[in-house]
Write a protein that holds these residues in place. Structure first.
Motif, PDB file in Angstrom:
ATOM      1  N   SER A   1      67.587  27.350  24.902  1.00 43.00           N
ATOM      2  CA  SER A   1      68.376  26.546  25.813  1.00 43.00           C
ATOM      3  C   SER A   1      68.781  27.373  27.031  1.00 43.00           C
ATOM      4  O   SER A   1      69.239  28.507  26.891  1.00 43.00           O
ATOM      5  CB  SER A   1      69.627  26.136  25.045  1.00 43.00           C
TER       6      SER A   1
ATOM      7  N   ASN B   1      58.309  19.140  26.630  1.00 42.61           N
ATOM      8  CA  ASN B   1      59.355  20.040  26.140  1.00 42.61           C
ATOM      9  C   ASN B   1      59.504  19.798  24.628  1.00 42.61           C
ATOM     10  O   ASN B   1      59.990  18.756  24.214  1.00 42.61           O
ATOM     11  CB  ASN B   1      60.641  19.692  26.910  1.00 42.61           C
TER      12      ASN B   1
ATOM     13  N   SER C   1      60.448  21.207  20.518  1.00 50.94           N
ATOM     14  CA  SER C   1      61.139  22.176  19.665  1.00 50.94           C
ATOM     15  C   SER C   1      60.111  23.162  19.119  1.00 50.94           C
ATOM     16  O   SER C   1      58.980  22.783  18.785  1.00 50.94           O
ATOM     17  CB  SER C   1      61.795  21.441  18.497  1.00 50.94           C
TER      18      SER C   1
HETATM   19  O1  PRP Z   1      64.008  24.149  18.059  1.00 52.26           O
HETATM   20  P1  PRP Z   1      64.221  24.735  19.423  1.00 52.26           P
HETATM   21  O2  PRP Z   1      62.965  25.339  20.006  1.00 52.26           O
HETATM   22  O3  PRP Z   1      65.436  25.596  19.544  1.00 52.26           O
HETATM   23  O4  PRP Z   1      64.496  23.480  20.371  1.00 52.26           O
HETATM   24  C1  PRP Z   1      65.520  22.597  20.029  1.00 52.26           C
HETATM   25  C2  PRP Z   1      65.708  21.592  21.102  1.00 52.26           C
HETATM   26  O5  PRP Z   1      66.236  22.255  22.251  1.00 52.26           O
HETATM   27  C3  PRP Z   1      65.638  21.709  23.380  1.00 52.26           C
HETATM   28  O6  PRP Z   1      66.315  20.518  23.626  1.00 52.26           O
HETATM   29  P2  PRP Z   1      66.960  20.130  25.005  1.00 52.26           P
HETATM   30  O7  PRP Z   1      65.886  20.150  26.053  1.00 52.26           O
HETATM   31  O8  PRP Z   1      67.713  18.861  24.826  1.00 52.26           O
HETATM   32  O9  PRP Z   1      68.042  21.231  25.216  1.00 52.26           O
HETATM   33  P3  PRP Z   1      68.090  22.395  26.264  1.00 52.26           P
HETATM   34  O10 PRP Z   1      67.807  21.771  27.625  1.00 52.26           O
HETATM   35  O11 PRP Z   1      69.479  22.905  26.140  1.00 52.26           O
HETATM   36  O12 PRP Z   1      67.057  23.397  25.844  1.00 52.26           O
HETATM   37  C4  PRP Z   1      64.222  21.503  22.908  1.00 52.26           C
HETATM   38  O13 PRP Z   1      63.567  20.602  23.742  1.00 52.26           O
HETATM   39  C5  PRP Z   1      64.406  20.941  21.551  1.00 52.26           C
HETATM   40  O14 PRP Z   1      64.581  19.560  21.583  1.00 52.26           O
END
Ligand code: PRP
Ligand code: ADP
Length: 182
Positions: free
Chosen positions: A13, A96, A98
């Motif tokens: 993040s 994007n 996870s």
């Molecule tokens: O399992 P990870 O690789 O840690 O990722 C977890 C989540 O974090 C991000 O979300 P999001 O884009 O909503 O959040 P961010 O913008 O704060 O990264 C990414 O797209 C996943 O949905």
């Protein structure tokens, strides 16, 4: 028929996933963004996404609307099955994801490359402060998750440090993608 390469942009993040993806798509050379379905609360915006309630998300799951789905940050995320159509029109699809679904995604899409963005913990914390989207607790939970590693078994991974200027990151990714496909 040629299907677009699926380019998963991953990383902690605040590292700049959405910023990098938007900059790549804005170049107009055939890289398109995938619009995710997210149960994100009203008031928390950011990327262009489709907001769903829990009930709508459940209904989508039951109807087979998602190719991939996962839970993170207290939310649910889905990649809509309609991206199969989008893959016929674009040169590359930017999504994007996870880190937890990358191996499944590799199996599903075949022509698949992971762009793994990195930055130091200090840079991540500063970026989340600048973005100011989450509560203090959510910000901390995101920083705690930054240590998550990429899974084993990924065939094509491009790691890029996004601590510096966004333009530099975009140029590095484009040249590495070009080397990949050459
Ligand atoms: O399992 P990870 O690789 O840690 O990722 C977890 C989540 O974090 C991000 O979300 P999001 O884009 O909503 O959040 P961010 O913008 O704060 O990264 C990414 O797209 C996943 O949905
Ligand atoms: N290379 C960069 N240099 C400076 N600021 C950046 C850079 N990349 C992203 N940012 C900023 O950092 C914050 C988090 O970026 P964002 O794209 O939302 O990250 P992520 O999607 O990985 O959580 C935003 O305020 C964004 O404008």
């Amino acid at each position: 028929m040629t299907l677009a390469t699926v380019i998963a942009v991953v990383g902690p993040s605040g590292v700049g996933k959405d910023s990098v993806m938007e900059a790549l798509a804005a170049r107009g050379d055939g890289l398109q963004l995938v619009r995710r379905v997210i149960t994100r609360p009203a008031g928390e915006d950011g990327e262009v996404f489709a907001r769903a309630t829990e009930a709508e998300f459940d209904a989508g799951l039951a109807a087979g609307d998602f190719l991939l789905n996962w839970d993170a940050h207290g939310m649910r995320y889905g990649i809509p099955a309609v991206i199969h159509d989008q893959r016929r029109q674009a040169r590359g699809l930017l999504v994007n994801l996870s880190r937890s679904v990358l191996v499944d995604a590799q199996e599903l899409f075949g022509d698949f490359v992971v762009v793994s963005l990195t930055a130091s913990p200090e840079v991540l914390a500063a970026r989340l402060d600048t973005r100011a989207r989450e509560s203090v607790e959510d910000r901390q939970r995101r920083l705690d998750r930054a240590r998550l590693k990429l899974p084993e078994g990924l065939r094509r991974v491009i790691e890029v440090d996004n601590s510096g200027a966004l333009d530099q990151t975009v140029q590095t990714i484009l040249s590495r993608l070009q080397c990949e496909s050459a």
